[in-house]
Design an enzyme around this catalytic site. Sequence first.
Site, PDB file in Angstrom:
ATOM      1  N   ASP A 232       0.826  -1.214   0.000  1.00  0.00           N
ATOM      2  CA  ASP A 232       0.000   0.000   0.000  1.00  0.00           C
ATOM      3  C   ASP A 232       0.856   1.259   0.000  1.00  0.00           C
ATOM      4  OD1 ASP A 232       0.894  -0.828   2.569  1.00  0.00           O
ATOM      5  OD2 ASP A 232      -0.395   0.668   3.490  1.00  0.00           O
ATOM      6  N   GLU A 233       0.239   2.345  -0.419  1.00  0.00           N
ATOM      7  CA  GLU A 233       0.775   3.698  -0.260  1.00  0.00           C
ATOM      8  C   GLU A 233       2.246   3.830  -0.643  1.00  0.00           C
ATOM      9  OE1 GLU A 233      -1.739   5.652   3.281  1.00  0.00           O
ATOM     10  OE2 GLU A 233      -0.322   4.157   3.988  1.00  0.00           O
ATOM     11  N   VAL A 234       2.589   3.402  -1.845  1.00  0.00           N
ATOM     12  CA  VAL A 234       3.974   3.567  -2.281  1.00  0.00           C
ATOM     13  C   VAL A 234       4.147   4.998  -2.786  1.00  0.00           C
ATOM     14  CG1 VAL A 234       5.794   2.662  -3.748  1.00  0.00           C
ATOM     15  CG2 VAL A 234       3.977   1.145  -2.953  1.00  0.00           C
TER      16      VAL A 234
END
Length: 523
Positions: A317-319
Amino acid sequence: MAELRGVLVFLLSVGAAAAVWPQPQFLSVATEGGCRLSARRFRFAYADSSAVGPGCDVLDQAFRRYWALLFSVARNDSETARSEDACSELLVSVTKPECDGYPSLDTPENYKLTVSDEQMLLTAYTVWGALRGLETFSQLAWRNDDGTFCINKTDVVDFPRFPHRGLLLDTSRHYLPLKAILETLDAMAYNKLNVFHWHIVDDPSFPYESIMFPDLSWKGAYHPATHVYTVSDVKTVIEHARLRGIRVIPEFDTPGHTQSWGPGTPGLLTPCYAGLSPTGSYGPVNPILNATYQFMAKFFAEVSAVFPDFYIHLGGDEVDFSCWKSNPEIQTFMQKMGFGQDYAKLESFYIQRLMDIVSAYVKSYVVWQEVFDNGVKLKPDTLIHVWKENAGPYQEEMACVTKAGYRALLSAPWYLNHISYGQDWLAVYQVEPLAFEGSAEQKALVIGGEACMWGEYVDVTNLTPRLWPRAGAVAERLWSNQTVRNLEDAYMRLVDFRCVLLRRGIRAEPLFTGYCDYEYTAF
Ligand SMILES: *[C@@H]1O[C@H](CO)[C@@H](O)[C@H](O)[C@H]1NC(C)=O
Ligand SMILES: *[C@@H]1O[C@H](CO)[C@@H](O)[C@H](O)[C@H]1NC(C)=O
Ligand SMILES: *[C@@H]1O[C@H](CO)[C@@H](O)[C@H](O)[C@H]1NC(C)=O
Ligand SMILES: *[C@@H]1O[C@H](CO)[C@@H](O)[C@H](O)[C@H]1NC(C)=O
């Protein structure tokens, strides 16, 4: 919700009538009669018909635990048991002759419980189902005015609505002592939750003590001696969970959320640049180096061996792409690969290679929804974990994921680290996981969900009251029939169940005004 609050004001704790949380699929309790469970006489025993017997540690230990839960408090043996001998033992009969394994996603947890004039009998297909039945039995016992426990004639036929009923703890933002994790597992079992999603590492700290790469926690934990989970701690958690029918799914989130991996693994993270010179700070895992994949192969070989569950959570997630964008070598790689300026393609490139690595260990994986959203090619048995609340309604994401044929886990409406004044369990309780546009086949791909307790503002001081009984609202939604949604009834039972939790030593916060016969006593 405002009008509802008005109604609930008048429903104070009653205590006597035994309530069960989460509500069983079928429950019938006689309103009179009932017999005493005397500490001196009562015992749990294996029925002759049972395929498992004494020596089955899962049940032997559960018998001891539930005996203590029933009789260690509120015990009154001044009166010998009356003549209803039928109530002197609960016979347990399990069909499948298996005790020493681990529960899995496919494990049946169904059970039947009968309390009649003739006998008390609990039958289950697996020992894991028997554990659920013992919990129900312990909740059905109610306290008489003289302090003894009684149980009414009862019929229960029960099974979970969803097979994956999880709770996420975050041990990176704040370190949670081993005892807090074990106590959470106890409370999960009281709620019939069956998956502990251990978000064990993240940006701020790396408390997992790796056998192969000890520098990870040595340099990445808040403190290398006091703020780590040793090999033995991890084993303790897994075994404590197993004995309660709880699976442990570890999450090692990459390529983002990995700042704490950097100090112990030089070269793993991407150096960020300002113009032509490195800034000295680091971004996500560097996806263009072979060394990265060599490291991941070794690291996940260890993780696969340490954690017995078939699933590993790979995060994803959330790279944050800004550091990748700044790095000239990554830009060159992007050109070579023909990715243009689409850094989601680079992320996919990384995740796909990581998934191939993990698949080789005969494991499957759970990923956060971005991995699906970014079009990564996934194995068909991948579980997609839906968490985003604000990127459009999560119902749309559930529809997309299942339409593409993937199985889905829901967490978006169940971030219990978010709190507000008043009865915020109500919103959590009213979620219906299958309320999205889609066919029956799509709905069948929803295998459950997880309550999440992220750790930015949570450590051992406030973990338990923030979790309980609020996570119970998620537990009932995932266990009970879809039609169980009467808020007044739920309120009555949850208030009652919270008192049960207090009696068992769990610091569950109050739902509203009132009191329990046994308040929490730490002082
Ligand atoms: C169990 O029986 C008692 C009377 O012995 C009754 O007061 C109580 O309401 C019954 N419990 C339930 C859940 O009906
Ligand atoms: C225990 O039971 C006896 C006999 O029923 C009763 O007199 C006594 O008050 C009870 N004690 C408590 C602490 O409830
Ligand atoms: C990385 O590995 C690939 C395939 O194993 C190989 O073709 C390539 O030359 C390697 N690159 C470097 C920089 O070692
Ligand atoms: C849930 O409850 C409804 C209404 O009582 C019933 O028709 C349905 O069969 C139940 N579902 C299951 C799986 O038992």
